[in-house]
Structure formats: structure tokens, C-alpha cells
Design an enzyme around this catalytic site. Structure first.
Site, short mmCIF file in Angstrom:
data_model
loop_
_atom_site.label_atom_id
_atom_site.label_comp_id
_atom_site.label_asym_id
_atom_site.label_seq_id
_atom_site.Cartn_x
_atom_site.Cartn_y
_atom_site.Cartn_z
N GLU A 5 -0.70 19.19 -16.61
CA GLU A 5 -0.67 18.74 -18.01
C GLU A 5 -1.80 19.36 -18.81
OE1 GLU A 5 2.00 17.29 -18.86
OE2 GLU A 5 2.62 17.02 -16.78
N GLY A 38 7.04 12.76 -14.73
CA GLY A 38 5.75 12.53 -14.10
C GLY A 38 4.69 12.29 -15.15
N HIS A 97 -0.86 22.79 -19.91
CA HIS A 97 0.03 22.72 -21.06
C HIS A 97 -0.73 22.74 -22.39
CE1 HIS A 97 4.11 22.37 -19.75
NE2 HIS A 97 3.92 21.29 -19.00
#
Length: 820
Positions: free
Chosen positions: A304, A269, A307
Site C-alpha cells: 500500500e 486486503g 501505491h
């Protein structure tokens, strides 16, 4: 040769990496069949004691290797050509290694991926260094716990945009006619090798700023209109996610600018490269997008971004702790989307998109713990980036936050960041931070939920008036399940809490329909019992709680997967209440599952009944609604009238509120192909008339779906690598090849899959190797002979990256045969 954990531990004990200087020249490589770029790497490192080790580099052509000023090219050339390892005999002290090479551009979504846009012929490049791909871009010590700062320079055509892991500096041109230009960034904060990226090409750029952080968004020029249309929402989501994560973590984002590049042919993704996220460009939504689609994108953006702390600021020491990346980012992504953006129903969409993915993976023979996996080498660890690491890990963290309370949960997270900033950590480090923050001993929780694989099964026993809990025989565990039970009484659904922490727990259901774990707060298979399954077709249409509808369908999907319900019962439910509430169109979504998995297992005539029910659902849904769109997409994919499909493919005869976008037109062409209502020439002409990345992939699936030997040869040539295509087209050809109504035509290829399995495997590498194993598996041949032949393949000595996807497909075939 894949790096083993033992080798990584030895190398980490021997040396410390001080810095990388990487120079890439992207101005050459014009030969599409043998494209390369020049790479020059300077590694500075310190050795603590004399010893032997190696650096990683996999070039197309090795130019020069210099160690501490002495050229050793000829001494190491053979070793590098054989296994991508540059042997090093080192004394204690400081060293400098320089490697110059021509590196291969790739088309499999890894390394430096090179893509030509079918819409306009423009060339785009992006880097994906994850999991052993970095050595095809630059020389390195490729393991997650040898982090170092990077300084990068890129030479590229002057009209290109270049972005990477930091604020990019573009050198001034002294000659206005110069065809090339240099960009540079760094030194960065310490990064693991798998985070290093570059995005380069004639990308369209949108820029913004939030809270002192420069934001950027880029996409191919052919998607410029879509990017401009989506930019306001993307900027808002990014800003809201930053604000919420700063509030929750109490630690500022540490990697400078924040660029999000929508790139073509991306395997995952997205990828969390510090400061330069790469995202598959289908998420710009060329066609019509539903709230479910957008909710998924919102959670992905937050995922993301999470992260940047979990994974980037603090990195797992080895791949057995990958859950420290993915489970946490998955949990925080949906939490942030639900709490801080317009998508306050994000957890509902997570239920549809992720839960069954995780539970099916956890129930297979290839299951593994969330944490503490014995990943012997890096290639094997890649197989554990699955629904267990994402969906189960996210569920477990959500349970832990509830158990500890948010204050202690977040205090432990902040302590973890403080203890290991820009360094590496293990599961035990994080658990220790939570135990300090909460005063709680988490040993039992860790053992039951993180270290023991396989889901419990919670089943209603009406005769004995209990809920029974079963752990997998191979992985017994003592788990406490705090659930909400929904019981249908007196025309409405009543909810009551229930704690299941023993093998049996008293629960009197009477003669009512019951859905266990109505809020999906725990992690378990909860198949509907026979009476509930019989009652659901009458009750499902009147359900007004979206989460309960999701719970119902997840329970039924997983029960069919486990052969715990009869296909005829599923058919009745599909017809009585078509699952159009899930308006997403992804591979894990409800309607694709119904059409591609459930219907072929259901009794004859179910497809026609389901098609009629879908038409009614589309007709009754409000014009312009997402439910109408979801229902009509499924109408197209189950239709049998050629003239009607031809009108839809041409953009005519559509219901009010339905747009004739590229996705819908190609769905109609694909269905025409499946039923033999078109031919290769017509499909080729449609692609030539309106070429794009989306159309190219859809064309591959449609051609492979045609009921002709030539169409199956088209797909099979891609399986064996005789025709090289990018990763998306490869997967699409495999998806189109296997049709349950074309078994006589595909029977020779089912046999060929077994006979030429090694050829298929050897034709691909990396991530795409697993894609080929899965996509070309003869899943429609639900018979004992195919099961036996494909199961026999597992007796061979197979690499983990091949064994895992093959074993999962064999298990899926066995389960479908059991349902039959």
C-alpha cells in the site's frame, strides 16, 4: 450504468476539474434499515469547448442541484434517479456545480460503509470510493484521469475520531456540551475520485512519527488491546518501508500524514487511499498469528505504501492499465518486505499465498493480459483485479528487473515519476521510460509477457530427454524461460540452470525425481511427471529447502487443477508429508486447499488417513511452534469425535503451546456443525456468550454447515437478500452451505441456484454481487448435470461483473469433474 471508456475519453477531452469541496454530515442516519448521511459537493471545473456531458451522483434523496448559480434540480432529477448521471449542457469557460443530497450508508464494503461492532454495539464508518462507489458519497466526475485537489469537512459526533486524505484539523468546541464537532482537511494534492476516503467513529488511536511524517494507526475500541500490542511492529514496518522506498525511488512521499486504519468488513486486503490507508482489521490478529500471517501483513503494508507512488502520485489513465498500480505494488511490497524488514523470507510466503492464485486465474478461459486489457467499462475492469494483475504482473516485473539490471530498472521508474507527477500515464509511458534508461528495445518482452495471456506449460519428457514448452493454443507466444531445475540424485537435490526458449530443450533426467523451475523465477505451469509424482511421497518429508517444498506443493496443486495427476497420488503425498510448512490459514493457503479442494476429490478413506498424519505432525512438532499450530488447526477441521471437539470448543484438552483463542474455538464448533455434533441453539449461545466481529462471521459459517434443511434455508435466505447481512457474513454463509458430505440435503439448492440465479444477482450489487455468485455456486455437486445447468447460465446476456465470477466457478467445477 457503468462508465464506458469512450464516455470517459469524451469527458476528459471536454473539461478540466479545478477543485472539489465536499462536506459530509455523519450525525444522523440512526435508522439501521434506511441509514443516510448528508453530502454537499461543490465542483469547480473548466470546459474547453461547448458540449454535453454528465456528472456522477447516486443519492438516496436528491435535495438540490445548482449549476453556475441556477437551480436545475427538477430538470435533472429523473435522469439521476434512473442511472446516477447528472446531465450537463456546458459552454466553454469556468463552471461551478453544487449538489446536495442524502446519501446511503452501505454494508457491502463500498461507498460509506457503516458497521456496528457486535462486541459493544458501537458504530463505525469508513469510505471506499474505488471503482464507481464514489458517487454514492459525493457528486463527481468519476474517472481516474480527472484528478483534482479536495477540501473536505466532516461533521460527526464529538467523541469520534475522524481521518481522511490529509492532515486533519479539528475545530475547537465553543460549547463543552456540544454533541457534534467538525473536522477538515485539504486542499490535497490532485487525487482521482477513487482515492477519496473518510474514516470516522469511536476508533482507538496510536500515533508516532518517522522522518518528519506523522504516522497514525486506528482500530475499533474492541480491538484496542490488539492494536496496542501490534503497534510497535506496525510502526517499525512502516518506518522501514518508507526508508526503503525513498531510497529506491528517490522521490519523497507526497501526501502529508500517513494514517493506517484497520476497519471492519473490508472487501479487499487494503486500499491505498493517499495518506489514509484502509486495511481489513483481521490483520490485527485477535488470535494467534504465525510468521506467515505476519509476513503477509508486512508485504501488504509495503504494498500500500508503494501505491503512494504507483497509483497515487502517477495514476493510470484508464482501467486497462491497472497493472501499473497492482503489479508494481505487489512486486515492490514483497521486495521491500524481504530486503528492508525482519521478514527476509517474504518471497517464500508469496510463493504459497499468491502464485497458484495467479496461475489458476491465468489458465482459465477468462484469462486476460497483464496490461492492455480492453476494459470497455469500469464495472468490467473490476474483474481484472485478480491473480493475474497481482501475482503474474509481479513475476513479470521481477523478470524485467533482472533483464534490465536494477540500476536501469529504477532509473526508468524515477523518470516515470518525474514525467507524470500528480498526473496520469499509460503502459507505453512507463515502457518508454525503461527503454530510455536501459537502451533496450522491450517490444518483444511486452508482447510476450504483458500483452499475451495464458501461462506456458513446461513438461519433462524422459523418453526423448527434453523439456517441452507449450503455449496455450488460444494465445500462442514465444517466451524465454530462465529456470533452475532441481534433480534428486544420490540422496540430495542438485540444482542446475536451464534456458527454455524453444518448443523442446535437451535435459537428461534419468530415473531421478525432477522439479522444474525450482526457484519459481518464471511464470509457467510445471506439472511433475509420473515418475516424480510416484517418488515424491518418499522424498518430500526429507526436503530441507523451504522454497523447494513450496515449489513442490505449487506444482502438485496446479497439476491437480489441470487434471495432470491422479487424486490417489495426491492423497499419498498428503498423508506422507502433510503440508504444514505453510502455516498461514488464509483461503489460498495449503491446508485449506488440502481440506476443502483436494480431500473431496481423493479416494474414500483419505480424510481419515490425512487426519492421522496431521495428528502425528502436531505431536512431533515442538510445543509452541507454528508448525504445531498449523497442523492442529487442520486436525480440528478433520476430526470426527464429538466429545473431543466439544472439549476443544470449550478451550480444554489442547496440546501444549496451543491457545484456545476465538479462531480455534470456532473452528471446533464449525467442525461439530459439519458432522452434526451440535445445533443452532448451541451455536447461538456461544456467540451470545462472547460476541465479536470474528465470532459473528464464524457463527454464520457454522450455522450454514449444519446438516439440516433449516441451516441451508438460513444460508439461502442470505443468498437471495431476504436476510441482509454484511459482506463477510454473506461469504461465510455460502462457504458453509456446500458440504461434499451433504449432497442429498443441498441438491434442491443446487437446482435453485440455476432457477433463481437472476434473483440472487439482483439482490446484491458492486463487489458483493460477485461474492454472492461465487459463494453460493454449488461447487460440491461435481456431476455432469450441475455442470451443464450452470454452464447454460452463461448463454444469457450477463453483465461482466456477473459473467466473470460465474464463468470461473463453472470452469472450476468442470476441472473437478475432469479430475474425478
Amino acid at each position: 450504468m457503468s462508465l464506458t471508456r469512450v464516455e470517459a475519453e469524451h469527458r476528459a477531452s471536454l473539461l478540466h476539474v479545478e477543485s472539489y469541496e465536499v462536506a459530509l454530515d455523519l450525525t444522523g442516519g440512526d435508522d439501521p434499515d434506511h441509514a443516510t448521511f448528508d453530502s454537499h459537493t461543490t465542483l469547480r471545473f473548466t470546459v474547453v469547448a461547448s458540449g454535453t456531458t454528465f456528472a456522477d451522483v447516486r443519492p438516496e434523496t436528491l435535495h438540490r442541484v445548482v449549476l453556475d448559480g441556477r437551480e436545475i434540480t427538477d430538470e435533472v432529477r429523473t435522469a439521476i434517479e434512473d442511472d446516477g448521471r447528472l446531465p450537463l449542457e456546458l459552454t466553454a469557460g469556468e463552471h461551478v456545480l453544487e449538489v446536495a443530497a442524502a446519501m446511503p450508508y452501505r454494508s457491502d464494503g463500498e461507498g460509506l460503509h457503516r458497521s456496528v461492532d457486535p462486541a459493544d454495539g458501537l458504530l463505525y464508518v469508513y469510505g471506499m470510493s474505488f471503482m464507481e462507489a464514489a458517487p454514492t458519497v459525493f457528486a463527481c466526475f468519476d474517472q481516474p484521469d480527472l484528478k483534482a485537489p479536495y477540501s473536505v469537512t466532516v461533521t460527526a459526533p464529538s467523541q469520534w475520531l475522524v481521518r481522511g486524505n490529509g492532515r486533519v484539523r479539528r475545530e475547537a468546541q465553543t460549547d463543552a456540551s456540544a454533541a457534534t464537532r467538525r473536522w477538515s482537511w485539504g486542499p490535497t494534492p490532485p487525487l482521482a475520485t477513487y482515492f477519496v476516503t473518510v474514516v470516522a467513529g469511536p476508533y482507538h488511536l496510536v500515533e508516532a512519527e518517522h522522518d518528519g511524517i506523522a504516522l497514525g494507526f486506528s482500530a475499533r475500541r474492541s480491538l484496542a488491546e490488539a492494536l496496542e500490542r501490534e503497534a510497535p511492529e506496525l510502526i517499525a514496518l512502516t518506518a522501514q518501508s518508507f526508508d526503503e522506498l525513498h531510497r529506491l525511488f528517490g522521490v519523497r512521499y507526497a501526501f502529508g500524514d500517513y494514517h493506517q486504519a484497520f476497519v471492519p468488513e473490508f472487501n479487499a486486503g487494503a486500499m491505498e487511499n493517499p495518506g489514509c490507508i484502509t486495511i481489513r482489521d483481521q490483520l490485527l490478529f485477535e488470535g494467534t498469528a504465525t510468521r506467515a500471517d505476519r509476513s503477509f501483513r508486512a508485504a501488504l503494508i509495503a504494498h500500500e505504501m508503494a501505491h503512494q507512488w504507483f497509483g497515487n502520485l502517477v495514476t493510470p489513465q484508464w482501467w486497462d492499465d491497472l497493472w501499473l498500480n497492482e503489479s508494481f505494488a505487489e512486486y515492490m511490497g514483497y521486495r521491500v518486505a524481504a530486503d528492508a524488514t525482519a521478514y527476509d523470507d517474504a518471497w517464500l510466503h508469496q510463493s504459497y499465498a499468491r502464485r497458484t492464485w495467479g496461475l489458476t486465474a491465468d489458465a482459465r478461459p477468462t484469462t486476460h493480459p497483464v496490461a492492455g486489457n480492453a476494459a470497455e467499462d469500469a464495472a468490467s475492469a473490476l474483474q481484472n483485479f485478480d491473480g493475474i494483475s497481482y501475482a503474474r504482473g509481479s513475476n513479470v516485473l521481477r523478470q524485467l528487473a533482472t533483464r534490465l539490471g536494477d540500476e536501469a530498472f529504477l532509473a526508468g521508474v524515477r523518470d516515470h515519476f518525474a514525467q507524470h507527477r500528480f498526473a496520469n500515464a499509460t503502459m507505453h509511458d512507463l515502457i518508454a521510460s525503461w527503454e530510455r534508461a536501459s537502451g533496450d528495445d522491450l517490444g518483444d518482452f511486452v508482447d510476450a509477457w504483458l500483452l499475451t495471456p495464458g501461462p506456458d506449460v513446461l513438461e519433462l519428457d524422459r523418453v526423448d530427454g527434453v523439456v517441452r514448452r507449450r503455449s496455450p493454443a488460444a494465445h500462442p507466444a514465444q517466451r524465454r524461460h530462465e529456470i533452475v531445475v532441481a534433480t534428486h540424485r544420490d540422496g540430495r537435490w542438485e540444482r542446475s540452470p536451464l534456458v527454455v526458449d524453444d518448443t523442446t530443450t535437451a535435459f537428461a533426467a534419468g530415473d531421478s525425481a525432477v522439479l522444474l523451475d525450482a526457484t519459481e523465477s518464471t511464470w509457467a505451469l510445471t506439472p511433475p511427471d509420473a515418475l516424480t509424482m510416484a517418488l515424491l511421497p518418499r522424498l518430500a518429508g526429507a526436503m530441507d529447502d523451504p522454497q523447494l517444498v513450496a515449489t513442490m506443493w505449487n506444482s502438485v496443486r496446479l497439476a491437480l487443477f489441470d487434471a495432470a495427476v491422479r487424486p490417489a497420488q495426491v492423497a499419498d503425498l498428503l498423508v506422507a508429508a502433510p503440508p504444514v510448512a505453510d502455516t498461514a490459514d488464509g483461503v489460498r493457503s495449503l491446508l485449506p486447499w488440502a481440506i476443502e479442494v483436494a480431500l473431496p476429490l481423493c479416494p474414500d478413506g483419505t480424510t481419515e488417513r490425512f487426519h492421522a498424519a496431521l495428528r502425528a505432525a502436531a505431536d512431533h512438532a515442538p510445543a509452541g511452534s507454528e508448525v504445531r499450530l498449523a497442523a492442529f488447526r487442520a486436525v480440528v477441521l478433520t476430526a470426527t469425535e464429538v466429545e473431543e471437539l466439544e472439549r476443544w470448543a470449550a478451550g480444554g484438552g489442547l496440546p501444549d503451546g496451543i491457545e484456545a483463542d476465538v479462531d480455534l474455538r470456532w473452528k471446533a464448533r464449525r467442525r461439530l456443525a459439519e458432522i452434526g455434533g451440535t445445533d443452532r441453539a448451541a451455536l447461538d449461545a456461544a456467540l451470545a456468550d462472547a460476541p465479536s466481529g470474528t465470532a459473528t462471521v464464524a457463527h454464520a459459517r457454522a450455522v450454514a454447515s449444519l446438516p439440516t434443511t433449516e441451516a441451508k434455508e438460513f444460508a439461502w435466505a442470505r443468498a437471495l437478500g431476504e436476510v441482509r447481512v454484511p459482506n463477510y457474513e454473506l461469504a461465510a454463509a455460502g462457504a458453509g452451505m456446500w458440504r461434499p458430505d451433504q449432497l442429498a440435503l443441498t441438491a434442491p439448492y443446487a437446482e435453485a441456484y440455476v432457477q433463481r440465479f437472476s434473483d440472487l444477482v439482483e439482490a446484491h450489487r458492486g463487489w458483493v454481487q460477485a461474492t454472492a455468485v461465487e459463494a453460493f455456486f454449488p461447487i460440491t455437486h461435481v456431476d455432469a448435470a450441475t455442470l451443464g445447468a450452470t454452464r447454460h447460465l452463461l448463454t444469457a446476456d450477463l453483465a461482466g461483473a456477473v459473467r466473470r465470477p460465474l464463468a470461473d466457478r463453472v470452469d472450476e467445477l468442470a476441472r473437478r469433474l475432469a479430475v474425478r
